[in-house]
Design an enzyme around this catalytic site. Structure first.
Site, PDB file in Angstrom:
ATOM      1  N   ALA A 109       0.792  -1.154   0.047  1.00 22.76           N
ATOM      2  CA  ALA A 109      -0.068  -0.016   0.007  1.00 22.76           C
ATOM      3  C   ALA A 109       0.843   1.271   0.105  1.00 22.76           C
ATOM      4  O   ALA A 109       0.953   1.848   1.116  1.00 22.76           O
ATOM      5  CB  ALA A 109      -0.934  -0.020   1.138  1.00 22.76           C
ATOM      6  N   ALA A 110       1.518   1.501  -1.197  1.00 22.84           N
ATOM      7  CA  ALA A 110       2.608   2.198  -1.127  1.00 22.84           C
ATOM      8  C   ALA A 110       2.493   3.927  -1.399  1.00 22.84           C
ATOM      9  O   ALA A 110       3.420   4.574  -0.942  1.00 22.84           O
ATOM     10  CB  ALA A 110       3.581   1.735  -2.274  1.00 22.84           C
ATOM     11  N   PRO A 112       1.749   7.796  -0.911  1.00 23.31           N
ATOM     12  CA  PRO A 112       2.423   8.441  -2.182  1.00 23.31           C
ATOM     13  C   PRO A 112       3.999   8.147  -2.342  1.00 23.31           C
ATOM     14  O   PRO A 112       4.417   8.556  -3.296  1.00 23.31           O
ATOM     15  CB  PRO A 112       2.311  10.039  -1.536  1.00 23.31           C
ATOM     16  CG  PRO A 112       2.245   9.932  -0.180  1.00 23.31           C
ATOM     17  CD  PRO A 112       1.791   8.567   0.231  1.00 23.31           C
ATOM     18  N   GLY A 114       6.650   7.277   0.271  1.00 21.75           N
ATOM     19  CA  GLY A 114       7.652   7.783   1.369  1.00 21.75           C
ATOM     20  C   GLY A 114       8.477   6.499   1.716  1.00 21.75           C
ATOM     21  O   GLY A 114       9.435   6.229   1.636  1.00 21.75           O
ATOM     22  N   LYS A 115       7.594   5.460   2.089  1.00 22.44           N
ATOM     23  CA  LYS A 115       8.437   4.281   2.379  1.00 22.44           C
ATOM     24  C   LYS A 115       8.942   3.427   1.283  1.00 22.44           C
ATOM     25  O   LYS A 115       9.895   2.673   1.443  1.00 22.44           O
ATOM     26  CB  LYS A 115       7.283   3.290   3.140  1.00 22.44           C
ATOM     27  CG  LYS A 115       6.792   3.861   4.534  1.00 22.44           C
ATOM     28  CD  LYS A 115       5.780   3.154   5.301  1.00 22.44           C
ATOM     29  CE  LYS A 115       5.277   3.740   6.348  1.00 22.44           C
ATOM     30  NZ  LYS A 115       4.509   5.042   5.945  1.00 22.44           N
ATOM     31  N   GLU A 133      -0.249   0.248  -5.582  1.00 25.04           N
ATOM     32  CA  GLU A 133      -1.246   1.205  -4.786  1.00 25.04           C
ATOM     33  C   GLU A 133      -2.453   0.809  -5.520  1.00 25.04           C
ATOM     34  O   GLU A 133      -2.696   0.500  -6.737  1.00 25.04           O
ATOM     35  CB  GLU A 133      -0.877   2.423  -5.247  1.00 25.04           C
ATOM     36  CG  GLU A 133      -1.919   3.453  -4.822  1.00 25.04           C
ATOM     37  CD  GLU A 133      -2.460   3.522  -3.374  1.00 25.04           C
ATOM     38  OE1 GLU A 133      -3.656   3.292  -3.083  1.00 25.04           O
ATOM     39  OE2 GLU A 133      -1.651   3.286  -2.424  1.00 25.04           O
ATOM     40  N   ARG A 138      -3.831   7.615  -6.789  1.00 27.70           N
ATOM     41  CA  ARG A 138      -2.809   7.740  -5.894  1.00 27.70           C
ATOM     42  C   ARG A 138      -1.597   7.080  -6.767  1.00 27.70           C
ATOM     43  O   ARG A 138      -0.487   7.245  -6.263  1.00 27.70           O
ATOM     44  CB  ARG A 138      -3.172   7.304  -4.758  1.00 27.70           C
ATOM     45  CG  ARG A 138      -3.838   7.927  -3.833  1.00 27.70           C
ATOM     46  CD  ARG A 138      -4.647   7.260  -2.438  1.00 27.70           C
ATOM     47  NE  ARG A 138      -3.765   6.648  -1.753  1.00 27.70           N
ATOM     48  CZ  ARG A 138      -3.019   7.374  -0.944  1.00 27.70           C
ATOM     49  NH1 ARG A 138      -3.058   8.658  -0.672  1.00 27.70           N
ATOM     50  NH2 ARG A 138      -2.237   6.703   0.129  1.00 27.70           N
ATOM     51  N   ASP A 177       1.775  -0.763   5.269  1.00 25.12           N
ATOM     52  CA  ASP A 177       1.503   0.443   5.750  1.00 25.12           C
ATOM     53  C   ASP A 177      -0.120   0.534   5.700  1.00 25.12           C
ATOM     54  O   ASP A 177      -0.492   0.964   4.778  1.00 25.12           O
ATOM     55  CB  ASP A 177       2.314   1.670   5.486  1.00 25.12           C
ATOM     56  CG  ASP A 177       1.723   2.784   6.193  1.00 25.12           C
ATOM     57  OD1 ASP A 177       1.694   2.919   7.500  1.00 25.12           O
ATOM     58  OD2 ASP A 177       1.760   4.041   5.783  1.00 25.12           O
ATOM     59  N   CYS A 230      -0.685   4.203  11.245  1.00 26.18           N
ATOM     60  CA  CYS A 230      -0.778   5.522  12.053  1.00 26.18           C
ATOM     61  C   CYS A 230      -1.674   5.480  13.014  1.00 26.18           C
ATOM     62  O   CYS A 230      -2.291   6.717  12.898  1.00 26.18           O
ATOM     63  CB  CYS A 230      -0.366   6.556  10.991  1.00 26.18           C
ATOM     64  SG  CYS A 230      -1.827   6.777   9.936  1.00 26.18           S
TER      65      CYS A 230
END
Length: 458
Positions: A109-110, A112, A114-115, A133, A138, A177, A230
């Site tokens: 679930a990549a 935007p 960052g990871k 994604e 997105r 994520d 998060c």
């Protein structure tokens, strides 16, 4: 006492998790402005001119004393750094402290990105990353950020987790994520508070289980699964560890921490041992709310290796012969390690040692981008792509032109800019040594080839 209005059920949940006294500290923390942080692209070095302090769990992450206008910084557009929340950079510490073997990675679930760009940096030329994604819009943002990062070791895909079923046991590392209730974003995103409810938490946990029921099977024997959210609640965090260990064989992984970091370790006792989670509270760390856990597949778990595909067939991709690929590597001044494919007459390059994995992936997944797109060749002339400009691949056969900041911003706006003695033909535009894109000097006019959809509008 904080003036922030929070849902009553959330307050009760956090008081149970933290205790009433510490909950007051938590309330005070989320009433303060969030800090801005960036992670440097080590393959695109530049001089950091802002007042900054290093994030303790990663050598490439920095807190900025003030938030600048990233839109008006050409280095941002060149991919010199990524604006990323500090807590999520803890993944860098996980990778390095465990010395996780490099190979075939998946960020499920990549967007935007960052990871994904963090994983891409860790892999370098020693691995291949699938950055997936599910939401198409997105996925486009993810693609742009992968292109700016420039390492050429990533496939951007647009698939539902269910589509990965043929790839069970394929990946050395799977990162999820997960979409969550967003409790950790209450300081940065007031809308997250308005959307929160007990029912929403339950809905998110149900969605996460559906995703992880597929993701857990994708990790090969000896590989790693990283799960993060998060959010703070146990339903979306520790309960997911219980779910995963009930559904799959995993071994516990514990991460070394410095006490000064303020990260809170939790544990879950299962039949397979004690598993660990790591929670970031904004009153204890300089960062937003975050939870992460790491699990390891037993070496005896099943693994899938791609077989050799004698005649690669794909609906839109065509493989370039080894003889032609060797000629291209020599012509373009590359290091001889490239494997090439064409799509709509445009050439794409990946690392040759991973081509079998790529071809397997391309037959299962919906590709949005891969490797580095070099552009098209017409007769003996290359029409270079913007993707090649931003990549770390050599561009030695082209002239280059260093711009001032004001000139670079005009280029990024796709405006005309005045400069003398521009070489004829294709010219690579740079700012502080970092490529931004192409212009072509035709003698009587200069064409700006910065992508229209990327141009800045301020």
């Amino acid at each position: 006492m904080s003036a922030i209005q929070l849902p009553k059920d959330f307050e009760s949940q956090m008081q149970i998790l933290l205790g009433k006294k510490e909950y007051e500290l938590f309330l005070n923390a989320i009433d303060k402005p969030a800090r801005t942080s960036i992670r440097l692209n080590t393959s695109k070095p530049f001089k950091l001119n802002w007042s900054a302090s290093q994030i303790p769990w990663t050598v490439t992450g920095y807190f900025l004393e003030e938030r600048p206008s990233f839109t008006l910084d050409p280095i941002f557009h060149a991919g010199g750094y990524y604006v990323q929340e500090a807590s999520s950079m803890f993944i860098d510490h996980i990778l390095k402290s465990l010395e996780i073997p490099k190979g075939i990675y998946l960020d499920l679930a990549a967007a935007p990105g960052g990871k994904s760009t963090l994983l891409s940096t860790y892999l370098g030329n020693e691995g291949l990353l699938v950055a997936n994604e599910v939401i198409q819009s997105r996925a486009q943002i993810l693609k742009e950020n992968v292109i700016k990062w420039g390492l050429g070791n990533t496939l951007v895909t647009n698939n539902d987790p269910d589509h990965f079923y043929p790839l069970e046991g394929f990946f050395d590392l799977v990162l999820v994520d997960a979409p969550c209730s967003g409790e950790g974003m209450f300081r940065k995103d007031p809308q997250a508070r308005e959307e929160w409810s007990v029912d929403h938490v339950t809905l998110c946990a149900s969605r996460q289980k559906r995703i992880m029921d597929q993701a857990g099977a994708l990790v090969k024997g000896g590989g790693y699964l990283i799960y993060s959210t998060c959010t703070f609640n146990e339903q979306e965090n520790e309960d997911m560890i219980r779910f995963l260990t009930d559904e799959f064989a995993f071994e516990p992984v514990r991460i070394a921490l410095e006490e000064s970091w303020g990260i809170v370790e939790s544990s879950v006792q299962t039949e397979d041992g004690k598993f660990y989670g790591y929670r970031f509270f904004p009153h204890l760390v300089e960062g937003e709310g975050f939870f992460i856990t790491i699990l390891k597949r037993p070496d005896t778990a099943s693994s899938q290796e791609p077989g050799r595909i004698k005649d690669f067939k794909h609906a839109v991709l065509k493989s370039v012969s080894e003889k032609d690929a060797e000629a291209l590597e020599l012509e373009l001044g590359f290091d001889g390690s490239g494997k090439y494919y064409t799509l709509n007459d445009s050439y794409f390059r990946i690392q040759r040692e991973f081509y079998r994995y790529f071809e397997k992936l391309s037959q299962v997944l919906s590709l949005r981008y891969f490797g580095v797109e070099l552009g098209k060749k017409q007769k003996n002339e290359w029409i270079p792509s913007h993707e090649w400009a931003l990549s770390n691949l050599p561009k030695t056969q082209f002239s280059s032109l260093e711009l001032t900041q004001s000139q670079a911003l005009e280029f990024l706006r796709k405006n005309d800019f005045q400069i003398e003695d521009i070489p004829l033909g294709w010219v690579l535009i740079k700012y502080q040594g970092l490529p931004l894109g192409w212009i072509k000097n035709l003698g009587n006019r200069i064409n700006n080839y910065y992508p229209k959809e990327w141009r800045i509008r301020i």
